[in-house]
Design an enzyme around this catalytic site. Structure first.
Site, mmCIF file in Angstrom:
data_model
loop_
_atom_site.group_PDB
_atom_site.id
_atom_site.type_symbol
_atom_site.label_atom_id
_atom_site.label_comp_id
_atom_site.label_asym_id
_atom_site.label_seq_id
_atom_site.Cartn_x
_atom_site.Cartn_y
_atom_site.Cartn_z
ATOM 1 N N SER A 142 0.870 -1.188 0.000
ATOM 2 C CA SER A 142 0.000 0.000 0.000
ATOM 3 C C SER A 142 0.900 1.228 0.000
ATOM 4 O O SER A 142 2.067 1.145 0.403
ATOM 5 C CB SER A 142 -0.857 -0.003 1.274
ATOM 6 N N TYR A 155 -1.719 -0.656 10.453
ATOM 7 C CA TYR A 155 -1.801 -0.992 9.011
ATOM 8 C C TYR A 155 -0.509 -0.582 8.296
ATOM 9 O O TYR A 155 0.056 -1.360 7.519
ATOM 10 C CB TYR A 155 -3.014 -0.272 8.421
HETATM 11 N N1 NAD Z 1 -8.717 -0.192 -0.970
HETATM 12 C C1 NAD Z 1 -7.590 0.470 -0.900
HETATM 13 O O1 NAD Z 1 -7.563 1.698 -0.965
HETATM 14 C C2 NAD Z 1 -6.289 -0.265 -0.740
HETATM 15 C C3 NAD Z 1 -5.108 0.490 -0.865
HETATM 16 C C4 NAD Z 1 -3.892 -0.161 -0.712
HETATM 17 C C5 NAD Z 1 -3.868 -1.513 -0.441
HETATM 18 N N2 NAD Z 1 -5.032 -2.199 -0.319
HETATM 19 C C6 NAD Z 1 -4.932 -3.625 -0.036
HETATM 20 O O2 NAD Z 1 -5.577 -4.339 -1.059
HETATM 21 C C7 NAD Z 1 -6.061 -5.576 -0.554
HETATM 22 C C8 NAD Z 1 -7.526 -5.712 -0.896
HETATM 23 O O3 NAD Z 1 -8.217 -4.632 -0.309
HETATM 24 P P1 NAD Z 1 -9.692 -4.203 -0.766
HETATM 25 O O4 NAD Z 1 -9.770 -2.745 -0.561
HETATM 26 O O5 NAD Z 1 -10.023 -4.793 -2.064
HETATM 27 O O6 NAD Z 1 -10.534 -4.885 0.415
HETATM 28 P P2 NAD Z 1 -11.907 -5.715 0.462
HETATM 29 O O7 NAD Z 1 -12.345 -5.685 1.874
HETATM 30 O O8 NAD Z 1 -12.848 -5.252 -0.594
HETATM 31 O O9 NAD Z 1 -11.427 -7.212 0.094
HETATM 32 C C9 NAD Z 1 -10.591 -7.895 0.988
HETATM 33 C C10 NAD Z 1 -10.448 -9.337 0.571
HETATM 34 O O10 NAD Z 1 -9.555 -9.970 1.506
HETATM 35 C C11 NAD Z 1 -10.199 -11.097 2.070
HETATM 36 N N3 NAD Z 1 -9.794 -11.287 3.467
HETATM 37 C C12 NAD Z 1 -9.950 -10.452 4.515
HETATM 38 N N4 NAD Z 1 -9.503 -11.034 5.640
HETATM 39 C C13 NAD Z 1 -9.054 -12.265 5.286
HETATM 40 C C14 NAD Z 1 -8.482 -13.340 5.995
HETATM 41 N N5 NAD Z 1 -8.273 -13.290 7.319
HETATM 42 N N6 NAD Z 1 -8.138 -14.445 5.304
HETATM 43 C C15 NAD Z 1 -8.344 -14.531 3.975
HETATM 44 N N7 NAD Z 1 -8.889 -13.551 3.251
HETATM 45 C C16 NAD Z 1 -9.240 -12.427 3.911
HETATM 46 C C17 NAD Z 1 -11.682 -10.841 1.962
HETATM 47 O O11 NAD Z 1 -12.393 -12.081 1.989
HETATM 48 C C18 NAD Z 1 -11.749 -10.123 0.611
HETATM 49 O O12 NAD Z 1 -11.764 -11.070 -0.425
HETATM 50 C C19 NAD Z 1 -5.758 -5.551 0.942
HETATM 51 O O13 NAD Z 1 -4.545 -6.225 1.189
HETATM 52 C C20 NAD Z 1 -5.607 -4.072 1.233
HETATM 53 O O14 NAD Z 1 -4.807 -3.829 2.362
HETATM 54 C C21 NAD Z 1 -6.241 -1.615 -0.463
#
Ligand code: NAD
Length: 254
Positions: A142, A155
């Site tokens: 991230s 985080y």
């Molecule tokens: N949304 C953002 O702005 C952003 C920015 C940078 C990084 N990220 C990273 O991208 C990734 C996805 O984020 P998102 O925004 O799509 O989130 P989201 O909540 O829409 O999706 C998260 C996914 O991770 C899975 N998950 C959560 N906890 C879990 C666990 N304990 N075991 C297995 N699977 C698990 C969920 O089932 C889901 O499929 C994450 O690693 C997040 O930190 C997101």
């Protein structure tokens, strides 16, 4: 993307947001895809949605459980024929000021975001090395790995660890032909961020974009899915140990 068609791909956290978009993109590239997520209903809905686009299967897996992570990687390998690409994407986030941050919450985010990423990556790398197969592992970090955003010490720290995990893996796995890279998205419009923003006044996402993102918009999951596809493909054949920001220019700001 060059060389992606026909590849076997695992997307952890592929049931929602960025992971769901990545699974869809890999299917559009002609890959065989396996997704995991931690909630059965979300997994069923994602499989139903993605099934219209190509060859998809998946299972429930909590990546904070090392044995479940190993089992999911092995199941993915069996389901897709030969696993060669891992979008190591599962993660969680919430705001919590440093002064009030509970140690149990620190432990939980590390167990999912950092140890969970290690568990999936190690199981995949062991499988590839055993099979004598080259591959591409992409770890989800991230922009919070690159700077210390307020209310996210837990985080930020977990994602900073993902960058060092990525570099360490790149050093040790390069000789096996396994490329390892990290993606650093900025603010992406996903269910995770919608939940966080829902508790804040006004249109938080647009205000955030206006104040912090030079392109003046937040990202969408497809913006990040494209980065996953590039790093998995042969177009990135010499990209290894790299950190790719997908953030509308946010980390370019002084
Ligand atoms: N949304 C953002 O702005 C952003 C920015 C940078 C990084 N990220 C990273 O991208 C990734 C996805 O984020 P998102 O925004 O799509 O989130 P989201 O909540 O829409 O999706 C998260 C996914 O991770 C899975 N998950 C959560 N906890 C879990 C666990 N304990 N075991 C297995 N699977 C698990 C969920 O089932 C889901 O499929 C994450 O690693 C997040 O930190 C997101």
């Amino acid at each position: 993307m060059m060389g992606l068609a026909g590849r076997g791909v695992l997307v952890s956290g592929g049931t929602s947001g960025i992971g769901l978009a990545a699974a869809q993109r890999f299917l559009e590239e002609g890959c065989r895809v396996y997704i995991t997520g931690h909630e059965p209903d979300a997994l069923a809905a994602a499989l139903e949605k993605l099934g219209k686009r190509g060859e998809i299967s998946g299972q429930v897996c909590d990546v904070s459980d090392h044995q479940q992570a190993i089992a999911a990687v092995e199941a993915a390998d069996a389901a897709v024929g030969a696993l060669t690409v891992v979008a190591n994407n599962a993660g969680i986030s919430w705001r919590e000021p440093f002064l009030q941050l509970e140690v149990a919450h620190w432990d939980r985010i590390m167990a999912v975001n950092l140890r969970g990423m290690f568990s999936v990556a190690q199981a995949a790398a062991q499988l590839l090395v055993r099979a004598g197969r080259a591959g591409s592992i992409i770890n989800m970090a991230s922009t919070n790995a690159l700077g210390g955003e307020e209310d996210y010490a837990h985080y930020n720290s977990s994602k900073g660890g993902v960058l060092q995990l990525t570099r360490s893996m790149a050093v040790e796995l390069g000789p096996y032909g396994i490329r390892v890279n990290a993606i650093c998205p900025g603010y992406i419009d996903t269910p995770l961020n919608q939940t966080i923003a829902g508790g804040l006044p006004g249109d938080f996402a647009q205000r955030y974009a206006n104040e912090r993102i030079p392109l003046r918009r937040v990202g969408n999951p497809e913006d990040v899915a494209a980065a996953y596809a590039f790093l998995a493909s042969d177009d990135a054949a010499f990209v290894h140990g790299a950190v790719l920001a997908v953030d509308g220019g946010q980390v370019a700001v002084m």
